[in-house]
Design an enzyme around this catalytic site. Structure first.
Site, mmCIF file in Angstrom:
data_model
loop_
_atom_site.group_PDB
_atom_site.id
_atom_site.type_symbol
_atom_site.label_atom_id
_atom_site.label_comp_id
_atom_site.label_asym_id
_atom_site.label_seq_id
_atom_site.Cartn_x
_atom_site.Cartn_y
_atom_site.Cartn_z
ATOM 1 N N CYS A 1 0.833 -1.216 0.000
ATOM 2 C CA CYS A 1 0.000 0.000 0.000
ATOM 3 C C CYS A 1 0.863 1.258 0.000
ATOM 4 O O CYS A 1 0.484 2.285 0.583
ATOM 5 C CB CYS A 1 -0.972 0.024 1.183
ATOM 6 S SG CYS A 1 -2.191 -1.266 1.113
ATOM 7 N N ALA A 2 2.029 1.153 -0.611
ATOM 8 C CA ALA A 2 2.897 2.326 -0.775
ATOM 9 C C ALA A 2 3.530 2.174 -2.156
ATOM 10 O O ALA A 2 4.745 2.132 -2.307
ATOM 11 C CB ALA A 2 3.948 2.378 0.319
#
Ligand SMILES: Cc1ncc(COP(=O)(O)O)c(C=O)c1O
Length: 453
Positions: A376-377
Protein backbone atom coordinates in the site's frame (compact mmCIF):
# COMPACT_ATOMS: atom_id res chain seq x y z
CA UNK A 1 7.16 -8.36 32.27
CA UNK A 2 10.81 -7.41 31.95
CA UNK A 3 12.65 -10.64 32.75
CA UNK A 4 16.18 -9.94 31.58
CA UNK A 5 18.21 -12.16 29.32
CA UNK A 6 21.76 -11.52 28.24
CA UNK A 7 22.35 -10.67 24.59
CA UNK A 8 25.74 -10.23 22.97
CA UNK A 9 26.69 -6.94 24.55
CA UNK A 10 23.51 -5.62 26.04
CA UNK A 11 20.67 -6.71 28.28
CA UNK A 12 17.34 -7.00 26.55
CA UNK A 13 13.95 -7.87 28.04
CA UNK A 14 11.92 -10.93 27.13
CA UNK A 15 9.13 -10.40 24.60
CA UNK A 16 5.83 -9.16 25.97
CA UNK A 17 3.30 -12.03 26.04
CA UNK A 18 0.98 -11.92 23.03
CA UNK A 19 -1.93 -14.09 21.94
CA UNK A 20 -1.04 -16.85 19.50
CA UNK A 21 2.47 -17.29 20.83
CA UNK A 22 1.94 -21.06 21.11
CA UNK A 23 -0.08 -21.60 17.95
CA UNK A 24 1.38 -24.27 15.71
CA UNK A 25 0.89 -24.54 11.95
CA UNK A 26 1.44 -27.44 9.56
CA UNK A 27 4.39 -27.48 7.14
CA UNK A 28 4.00 -28.83 3.58
CA UNK A 29 7.15 -30.80 4.16
CA UNK A 30 5.60 -32.55 7.20
CA UNK A 31 5.19 -31.84 10.89
CA UNK A 32 4.18 -28.64 12.67
CA UNK A 33 6.02 -25.61 14.02
CA UNK A 34 5.12 -22.69 16.23
CA UNK A 35 3.84 -19.92 13.98
CA UNK A 36 6.32 -17.08 13.58
CA UNK A 37 4.17 -13.97 13.09
CA UNK A 38 6.53 -11.61 11.31
CA UNK A 39 3.96 -9.30 9.78
CA UNK A 40 3.49 -6.88 12.68
CA UNK A 41 3.51 -3.90 10.31
CA UNK A 42 0.23 -5.14 8.84
CA UNK A 43 -1.41 -6.19 12.14
CA UNK A 44 0.31 -7.07 15.41
CA UNK A 45 -1.01 -9.84 17.65
CA UNK A 46 -3.00 -8.72 20.70
CA UNK A 47 -1.03 -8.30 23.88
CA UNK A 48 -2.10 -10.88 26.45
CA UNK A 49 -2.64 -7.99 28.85
CA UNK A 50 -5.01 -6.30 26.39
CA UNK A 51 -6.96 -9.51 25.93
CA UNK A 52 -7.17 -10.04 29.70
CA UNK A 53 -8.36 -6.48 30.28
CA UNK A 54 -11.02 -6.79 27.59
CA UNK A 55 -12.16 -10.16 28.96
CA UNK A 56 -12.39 -8.72 32.48
CA UNK A 57 -14.51 -5.83 31.23
CA UNK A 58 -16.73 -7.83 28.82
CA UNK A 59 -19.34 -8.91 31.42
CA UNK A 60 -19.79 -5.25 32.36
CA UNK A 61 -20.26 -4.13 28.77
CA UNK A 62 -23.01 -1.54 28.34
CA UNK A 63 -24.09 1.28 26.04
CA UNK A 64 -21.92 4.39 26.08
CA UNK A 65 -23.31 7.92 26.60
CA UNK A 66 -26.94 6.82 26.52
CA UNK A 67 -28.01 4.54 29.32
CA UNK A 68 -29.05 5.43 32.87
CA UNK A 69 -28.10 1.98 34.14
CA UNK A 70 -25.04 1.13 36.19
CA UNK A 71 -23.23 -0.70 33.39
CA UNK A 72 -23.92 2.13 30.95
CA UNK A 73 -22.39 4.56 33.42
CA UNK A 74 -19.45 2.27 33.94
CA UNK A 75 -18.91 1.80 30.20
CA UNK A 76 -19.16 5.54 29.61
CA UNK A 77 -16.53 6.16 32.30
CA UNK A 78 -14.31 3.52 30.77
CA UNK A 79 -14.66 5.08 27.31
CA UNK A 80 -13.90 8.60 28.54
CA UNK A 81 -11.00 7.35 30.69
CA UNK A 82 -9.61 5.62 27.61
CA UNK A 83 -9.55 9.03 25.92
CA UNK A 84 -7.51 10.45 28.80
CA UNK A 85 -5.12 7.49 28.76
CA UNK A 86 -4.50 7.99 25.04
CA UNK A 87 -3.98 11.73 25.59
CA UNK A 88 -1.36 10.91 28.26
CA UNK A 89 0.26 8.27 26.04
CA UNK A 90 0.63 10.83 23.25
CA UNK A 91 1.62 13.62 25.63
CA UNK A 92 -1.11 15.84 24.21
CA UNK A 93 -1.38 19.58 24.97
CA UNK A 94 -4.18 21.08 27.03
CA UNK A 95 -7.15 21.57 24.76
CA UNK A 96 -6.17 18.81 22.29
CA UNK A 97 -8.94 16.39 21.37
CA UNK A 98 -8.70 12.62 21.14
CA UNK A 99 -11.21 11.24 18.64
CA UNK A 100 -11.75 7.49 18.47
CA UNK A 101 -11.96 6.33 14.85
CA UNK A 102 -11.80 2.95 13.14
CA UNK A 103 -8.14 3.15 12.07
CA UNK A 104 -5.35 5.40 10.80
CA UNK A 105 -7.03 5.46 7.39
CA UNK A 106 -10.25 6.59 9.01
CA UNK A 107 -8.42 9.19 11.13
CA UNK A 108 -6.71 10.77 8.12
CA UNK A 109 -9.92 10.76 6.10
CA UNK A 110 -11.61 12.47 9.05
CA UNK A 111 -8.90 15.13 9.12
CA UNK A 112 -9.20 15.54 5.34
CA UNK A 113 -12.92 16.24 5.83
CA UNK A 114 -12.12 19.06 8.26
CA UNK A 115 -9.65 20.99 6.05
CA UNK A 116 -10.50 24.68 5.83
CA UNK A 117 -11.47 26.03 2.42
CA UNK A 118 -8.60 26.38 -0.08
CA UNK A 119 -6.26 24.37 2.14
CA UNK A 120 -3.08 23.23 0.42
CA UNK A 121 -1.76 19.80 1.35
CA UNK A 122 1.87 18.68 1.08
CA UNK A 123 2.66 15.00 1.16
CA UNK A 124 5.70 12.96 0.17
CA UNK A 125 5.16 10.34 -2.54
CA UNK A 126 6.75 7.87 -0.13
CA UNK A 127 3.69 7.74 2.11
CA UNK A 128 1.36 4.82 2.73
CA UNK A 129 -1.79 5.21 0.62
CA UNK A 130 -3.70 6.08 3.81
CA UNK A 131 -1.65 9.30 3.99
CA UNK A 132 -1.31 9.80 0.26
CA UNK A 133 -4.90 9.57 -0.89
CA UNK A 134 -7.43 11.15 1.51
CA UNK A 135 -6.79 14.72 0.29
CA UNK A 136 -8.71 14.44 -2.97
CA UNK A 137 -10.76 17.59 -2.36
CA UNK A 138 -7.70 19.72 -1.56
CA UNK A 139 -4.90 21.17 -3.66
CA UNK A 140 -2.24 18.53 -3.10
CA UNK A 141 1.47 18.85 -3.81
CA UNK A 142 3.20 15.47 -3.97
CA UNK A 143 6.85 15.77 -2.99
CA UNK A 144 9.50 13.53 -4.53
CA UNK A 145 11.17 10.84 -2.44
CA UNK A 146 14.10 12.35 -0.53
CA UNK A 147 17.32 10.34 -0.15
CA UNK A 148 18.27 11.71 3.26
CA UNK A 149 16.29 13.10 6.21
CA UNK A 150 17.94 16.47 5.54
CA UNK A 151 16.75 16.38 1.94
CA UNK A 152 13.21 15.70 3.20
CA UNK A 153 13.30 18.88 5.26
CA UNK A 154 14.86 20.91 2.43
CA UNK A 155 12.28 19.59 -0.08
CA UNK A 156 9.42 20.55 2.22
CA UNK A 157 10.94 23.97 2.93
CA UNK A 158 11.19 24.67 -0.81
CA UNK A 159 7.63 23.57 -1.50
CA UNK A 160 6.23 25.61 1.38
CA UNK A 161 8.20 28.68 0.36
CA UNK A 162 6.43 28.55 -3.03
CA UNK A 163 2.93 28.23 -1.61
CA UNK A 164 0.26 30.87 -1.23
CA UNK A 165 1.45 32.31 2.11
CA UNK A 166 -1.99 33.44 3.26
CA UNK A 167 -4.05 30.29 2.80
CA UNK A 168 -4.17 27.35 5.23
CA UNK A 169 -1.82 24.45 4.60
CA UNK A 170 -1.28 20.97 5.98
CA UNK A 171 1.75 18.69 5.78
CA UNK A 172 1.16 14.97 6.21
CA UNK A 173 4.14 12.81 7.10
CA UNK A 174 4.84 9.34 8.41
CA UNK A 175 6.85 8.78 11.59
CA UNK A 176 8.27 5.43 10.48
CA UNK A 177 7.98 4.03 6.97
CA UNK A 178 5.87 0.91 6.55
CA UNK A 179 8.30 -0.18 3.81
CA UNK A 180 11.80 0.61 5.05
CA UNK A 181 11.06 1.04 8.77
CA UNK A 182 13.18 4.20 8.63
CA UNK A 183 12.34 7.06 10.98
CA UNK A 184 11.44 10.39 9.41
CA UNK A 185 12.71 13.69 10.83
CA UNK A 186 9.31 14.60 12.25
CA UNK A 187 10.43 17.33 14.64
CA UNK A 188 12.38 19.12 11.89
CA UNK A 189 9.52 18.76 9.40
CA UNK A 190 7.10 20.15 12.00
CA UNK A 191 9.41 23.12 12.57
CA UNK A 192 9.59 23.74 8.81
CA UNK A 193 5.81 23.48 8.47
CA UNK A 194 5.19 25.90 11.32
CA UNK A 195 7.82 28.35 10.10
CA UNK A 196 5.79 28.63 6.90
CA UNK A 197 2.43 28.88 8.65
CA UNK A 198 1.40 25.32 7.81
CA UNK A 199 0.14 22.59 10.12
CA UNK A 200 1.34 19.02 10.25
CA UNK A 201 -0.27 15.66 10.90
CA UNK A 202 1.88 12.70 11.90
CA UNK A 203 0.94 9.27 10.59
CA UNK A 204 2.15 7.27 13.59
CA UNK A 205 0.70 3.92 12.47
CA UNK A 206 4.18 2.37 12.38
CA UNK A 207 5.85 4.64 14.92
CA UNK A 208 3.55 4.44 17.95
CA UNK A 209 3.92 0.65 18.44
CA UNK A 210 7.72 1.01 18.58
CA UNK A 211 8.63 4.43 19.97
CA UNK A 212 7.17 6.97 22.36
CA UNK A 213 5.25 9.67 20.51
CA UNK A 214 5.01 13.08 22.18
CA UNK A 215 2.72 15.54 20.43
CA UNK A 216 4.21 18.28 22.58
CA UNK A 217 7.83 17.42 21.99
CA UNK A 218 7.51 16.73 18.26
CA UNK A 219 5.27 19.79 18.02
CA UNK A 220 2.89 18.16 15.56
CA UNK A 221 -0.68 19.38 15.23
CA UNK A 222 -2.30 15.94 14.93
CA UNK A 223 -1.34 12.31 15.31
CA UNK A 224 -3.12 9.30 13.81
CA UNK A 225 -2.60 5.64 14.66
CA UNK A 226 -4.40 2.26 14.60
CA UNK A 227 -5.20 -0.06 17.50
CA UNK A 228 -4.55 -3.23 15.50
CA UNK A 229 -0.91 -2.28 14.94
CA UNK A 230 -0.57 -1.34 18.62
CA UNK A 231 -1.46 -4.83 19.91
CA UNK A 232 -5.16 -3.89 20.33
CA UNK A 233 -7.02 -5.44 17.38
CA UNK A 234 -10.58 -4.49 18.30
CA UNK A 235 -11.47 -2.13 15.46
CA UNK A 236 -10.48 1.28 16.81
CA UNK A 237 -7.99 3.98 15.87
CA UNK A 238 -7.16 7.47 17.05
CA UNK A 239 -6.93 11.00 15.71
CA UNK A 240 -5.55 13.32 18.38
CA UNK A 241 -4.58 16.96 18.26
CA UNK A 242 -5.78 20.50 17.79
CA UNK A 243 -9.47 21.00 18.28
CA UNK A 244 -10.13 24.08 16.12
CA UNK A 245 -10.35 22.51 12.64
CA UNK A 246 -12.24 19.57 14.12
CA UNK A 247 -14.70 21.83 15.92
CA UNK A 248 -15.29 24.09 12.93
CA UNK A 249 -15.91 21.28 10.45
CA UNK A 250 -19.16 19.54 9.70
CA UNK A 251 -19.37 16.22 11.57
CA UNK A 252 -17.58 13.42 9.75
CA UNK A 253 -20.68 11.25 10.15
CA UNK A 254 -24.08 12.74 10.92
CA UNK A 255 -26.17 11.01 13.54
CA UNK A 256 -26.82 10.39 17.22
CA UNK A 257 -23.94 11.06 19.59
CA UNK A 258 -22.56 13.86 17.36
CA UNK A 259 -25.66 16.02 17.86
CA UNK A 260 -26.47 17.93 21.05
CA UNK A 261 -29.93 19.13 20.06
CA UNK A 262 -32.18 18.42 17.08
CA UNK A 263 -35.47 20.23 16.50
CA UNK A 264 -38.05 20.65 13.75
CA UNK A 265 -38.23 24.07 12.13
CA UNK A 266 -41.44 25.81 11.24
CA UNK A 267 -40.63 25.44 7.55
CA UNK A 268 -40.63 21.68 8.06
CA UNK A 269 -36.87 21.19 8.09
CA UNK A 270 -34.59 20.15 10.94
CA UNK A 271 -32.15 22.27 12.98
CA UNK A 272 -29.13 20.56 14.53
CA UNK A 273 -26.68 21.72 17.16
CA UNK A 274 -23.56 19.61 16.91
CA UNK A 275 -21.23 18.83 19.78
CA UNK A 276 -17.98 20.77 19.88
CA UNK A 277 -16.13 18.00 21.71
CA UNK A 278 -14.62 14.87 20.14
CA UNK A 279 -18.15 13.39 20.09
CA UNK A 280 -18.84 15.66 17.08
CA UNK A 281 -16.93 13.17 14.92
CA UNK A 282 -17.96 9.99 16.73
CA UNK A 283 -21.60 9.67 15.62
CA UNK A 284 -23.25 6.32 16.30
CA UNK A 285 -22.63 3.94 19.19
CA UNK A 286 -18.92 4.11 19.99
CA UNK A 287 -16.69 1.06 19.97
CA UNK A 288 -16.01 1.01 23.71
CA UNK A 289 -14.07 -2.26 23.58
CA UNK A 290 -11.89 -0.90 20.79
CA UNK A 291 -11.16 2.29 22.74
CA UNK A 292 -10.60 0.41 26.00
CA UNK A 293 -8.23 -2.04 24.33
CA UNK A 294 -6.15 0.82 22.91
CA UNK A 295 -5.94 2.38 26.37
CA UNK A 296 -4.90 -0.98 27.80
CA UNK A 297 -2.15 -1.32 25.17
CA UNK A 298 -0.95 2.24 25.85
CA UNK A 299 -0.63 1.39 29.55
CA UNK A 300 1.08 -1.95 28.90
CA UNK A 301 3.69 -0.40 26.59
CA UNK A 302 4.30 2.49 28.97
CA UNK A 303 4.71 0.14 31.93
CA UNK A 304 7.06 -2.15 29.99
CA UNK A 305 9.07 0.99 29.21
CA UNK A 306 9.91 2.16 25.71
CA UNK A 307 13.64 2.28 26.52
CA UNK A 308 13.53 -1.44 27.21
CA UNK A 309 11.29 -2.19 24.22
CA UNK A 310 13.45 -0.16 21.86
CA UNK A 311 16.63 -1.92 23.09
CA UNK A 312 15.06 -5.31 22.52
CA UNK A 313 13.81 -4.37 19.07
CA UNK A 314 17.25 -2.99 18.19
CA UNK A 315 18.67 -6.44 18.98
CA UNK A 316 16.08 -8.11 16.69
CA UNK A 317 16.71 -5.59 13.89
CA UNK A 318 20.47 -6.17 14.15
CA UNK A 319 19.96 -9.95 13.97
CA UNK A 320 17.84 -9.72 10.83
CA UNK A 321 19.97 -7.13 9.07
CA UNK A 322 23.21 -8.94 9.86
CA UNK A 323 21.70 -12.23 8.63
CA UNK A 324 20.41 -10.72 5.39
CA UNK A 325 23.75 -8.99 4.79
CA UNK A 326 25.38 -12.43 4.60
CA UNK A 327 23.25 -13.34 1.57
CA UNK A 328 24.59 -11.56 -1.55
CA UNK A 329 21.35 -12.26 -3.47
CA UNK A 330 19.33 -10.20 -0.97
CA UNK A 331 18.89 -6.46 -1.44
CA UNK A 332 17.35 -4.57 1.48
CA UNK A 333 15.26 -1.56 0.44
CA UNK A 334 16.27 1.74 1.98
CA UNK A 335 15.77 5.43 1.32
CA UNK A 336 18.06 6.87 3.97
CA UNK A 337 20.86 4.30 4.02
CA UNK A 338 22.27 1.71 6.41
CA UNK A 339 22.82 4.01 9.36
CA UNK A 340 19.31 5.47 9.46
CA UNK A 341 17.46 4.83 12.72
CA UNK A 342 14.59 2.43 12.09
CA UNK A 343 11.85 0.28 13.60
CA UNK A 344 11.42 -3.46 13.07
CA UNK A 345 10.14 -3.24 9.50
CA UNK A 346 12.52 -4.48 6.78
CA UNK A 347 11.69 -4.97 3.08
CA UNK A 348 13.91 -6.74 0.62
CA UNK A 349 14.09 -8.52 -2.70
CA UNK A 350 15.93 -11.72 -3.54
CA UNK A 351 17.67 -11.86 -6.87
CA UNK A 352 16.20 -14.54 -9.12
CA UNK A 353 13.10 -15.02 -6.93
CA UNK A 354 9.52 -13.96 -7.32
CA UNK A 355 8.67 -12.27 -4.00
CA UNK A 356 5.28 -14.00 -3.71
CA UNK A 357 7.00 -17.35 -4.28
CA UNK A 358 9.59 -16.59 -1.61
CA UNK A 359 6.96 -15.49 0.92
CA UNK A 360 4.85 -18.58 0.16
CA UNK A 361 7.86 -20.83 0.77
CA UNK A 362 8.65 -19.06 4.06
CA UNK A 363 5.11 -19.81 5.18
CA UNK A 364 4.64 -23.32 3.82
CA UNK A 365 8.11 -24.69 4.61
CA UNK A 366 9.05 -22.73 7.75
CA UNK A 367 5.78 -21.56 9.35
CA UNK A 368 6.82 -17.91 8.97
CA UNK A 369 4.22 -15.25 8.12
CA UNK A 370 5.62 -12.25 6.20
CA UNK A 371 4.06 -10.03 3.55
CA UNK A 372 4.93 -9.58 -0.10
CA UNK A 373 3.80 -6.99 -2.64
CA UNK A 374 3.91 -3.21 -2.70
CA UNK A 375 2.59 -2.69 0.86
CA UNK A 376 0.00 0.00 0.00
CA UNK A 377 2.90 2.33 -0.77
CA UNK A 378 3.14 1.73 -4.52
CA UNK A 379 5.06 4.87 -5.51
CA UNK A 380 7.70 4.33 -2.80
CA UNK A 381 8.26 0.64 -3.47
CA UNK A 382 8.45 1.23 -7.22
CA UNK A 383 10.94 4.04 -6.66
CA UNK A 384 13.06 1.75 -4.48
CA UNK A 385 12.82 -1.15 -6.92
CA UNK A 386 13.20 1.10 -9.96
CA UNK A 387 10.40 -0.89 -11.56
CA UNK A 388 7.85 -0.07 -14.22
CA UNK A 389 4.40 0.78 -12.74
CA UNK A 390 2.65 -1.25 -15.48
CA UNK A 391 4.68 -4.46 -15.09
CA UNK A 392 3.13 -7.58 -13.53
CA UNK A 393 4.89 -10.53 -11.93
CA UNK A 394 4.06 -14.22 -12.47
CA UNK A 395 4.34 -16.73 -9.67
CA UNK A 396 6.58 -19.72 -10.18
CA UNK A 397 8.97 -18.12 -12.63
CA UNK A 398 11.33 -15.60 -11.10
CA UNK A 399 9.82 -12.20 -11.85
CA UNK A 400 13.29 -10.82 -12.17
CA UNK A 401 16.12 -12.64 -13.82
CA UNK A 402 19.57 -11.94 -12.38
CA UNK A 403 20.38 -8.32 -13.09
CA UNK A 404 16.72 -7.40 -13.77
CA UNK A 405 14.41 -5.34 -11.60
CA UNK A 406 11.99 -6.98 -9.15
CA UNK A 407 8.32 -6.00 -9.30
CA UNK A 408 7.40 -6.71 -5.69
CA UNK A 409 9.20 -6.96 -2.39
CA UNK A 410 9.07 -9.09 0.76
CA UNK A 411 8.56 -7.42 4.13
CA UNK A 412 9.45 -8.87 7.51
CA UNK A 413 8.24 -6.95 10.56
CA UNK A 414 8.22 -7.59 14.28
CA UNK A 415 7.86 -5.93 17.64
CA UNK A 416 7.35 -6.25 21.36
CA UNK A 417 5.98 -9.81 21.23
CA UNK A 418 8.62 -11.30 18.94
CA UNK A 419 10.93 -13.94 20.45
CA UNK A 420 14.51 -14.26 19.17
CA UNK A 421 13.70 -17.69 17.76
CA UNK A 422 11.32 -16.19 15.18
CA UNK A 423 13.89 -13.87 13.64
CA UNK A 424 16.61 -16.53 13.89
CA UNK A 425 14.37 -19.01 12.05
CA UNK A 426 13.65 -16.34 9.45
CA UNK A 427 17.34 -15.69 8.78
CA UNK A 428 18.03 -19.43 8.54
CA UNK A 429 15.07 -19.88 6.18
CA UNK A 430 16.24 -17.09 3.85
CA UNK A 431 19.70 -18.61 3.69
CA UNK A 432 18.40 -22.12 3.01
CA UNK A 433 15.88 -21.03 0.37
CA UNK A 434 18.51 -19.02 -1.49
CA UNK A 435 21.08 -21.82 -1.25
CA UNK A 436 18.90 -24.90 -1.82
CA UNK A 437 15.75 -23.55 -3.47
CA UNK A 438 12.19 -24.34 -2.39
CA UNK A 439 11.51 -27.94 -1.40
CA UNK A 440 7.95 -27.84 -2.75
CA UNK A 441 6.08 -26.94 -5.93
CA UNK A 442 4.02 -23.74 -6.01
CA UNK A 443 1.38 -22.41 -8.38
CA UNK A 444 -0.52 -19.15 -8.91
CA UNK A 445 -4.01 -18.84 -7.46
CA UNK A 446 -5.87 -15.52 -7.65
CA UNK A 447 -2.59 -13.78 -8.36
CA UNK A 448 -0.82 -15.26 -5.33
CA UNK A 449 1.68 -18.06 -4.96
CA UNK A 450 0.38 -21.06 -3.03
CA UNK A 451 1.71 -24.58 -2.49
CA UNK A 452 0.75 -26.71 -5.51
CA UNK A 453 -0.87 -29.38 -3.32
C1 LIG B 1 2.38 4.08 7.75
C2 LIG B 1 0.96 3.61 7.67
N1 LIG B 1 -0.03 4.50 7.66
C3 LIG B 1 -1.31 4.14 7.61
C4 LIG B 1 -1.68 2.83 7.55
C5 LIG B 1 -3.12 2.46 7.49
O1 LIG B 1 -3.50 1.82 8.67
P1 LIG B 1 -4.93 1.16 8.79
O2 LIG B 1 -4.98 0.10 7.73
O3 LIG B 1 -4.97 0.61 10.15
O4 LIG B 1 -5.91 2.23 8.54
C6 LIG B 1 -0.71 1.85 7.55
C7 LIG B 1 -1.07 0.42 7.46
O5 LIG B 1 -0.29 -0.42 7.11
C8 LIG B 1 0.65 2.25 7.62
O6 LIG B 1 1.64 1.35 7.64
Amino acid sequence: MSVSIAAADQTVCAPLPVLGRDVTVPLVTGGEVTYAALDYAASAPALQRVWDDVAAYAPYYGSVHRGAGYLSQLSTDLFENARRTVADFLDCRDGDQVVFTRSTTDSLNLLAATLPAACQVFVFETEHHASLLPWRDARVTYLNAPRTPGEAVATLERALADRDPYGPALVCVTGASNVTGELWPVRELAAAAHAHGARIVLDAAQLAPHHPVSVRDLDVDWVAFSGHKLYAPFGSGVLAGRSDWLREAEPYLAGGGASRKVSRREDGGVDVEWHESAARHEAGSPNVIGAYSIASACKALTEAGFDTLVARERHLIDTVRAGLAEVPEVRVLSLFGDDAPRVGVISFVVEGWNSSHFAAALSAEYGIGVRDGLFCAHPLVRTLLGSDPQAQGECGAPEAAPGEKSLNAIRVSFGAGTPDEHVERFVRAVKELVRDGAQWQYRTEDGRCVPAV
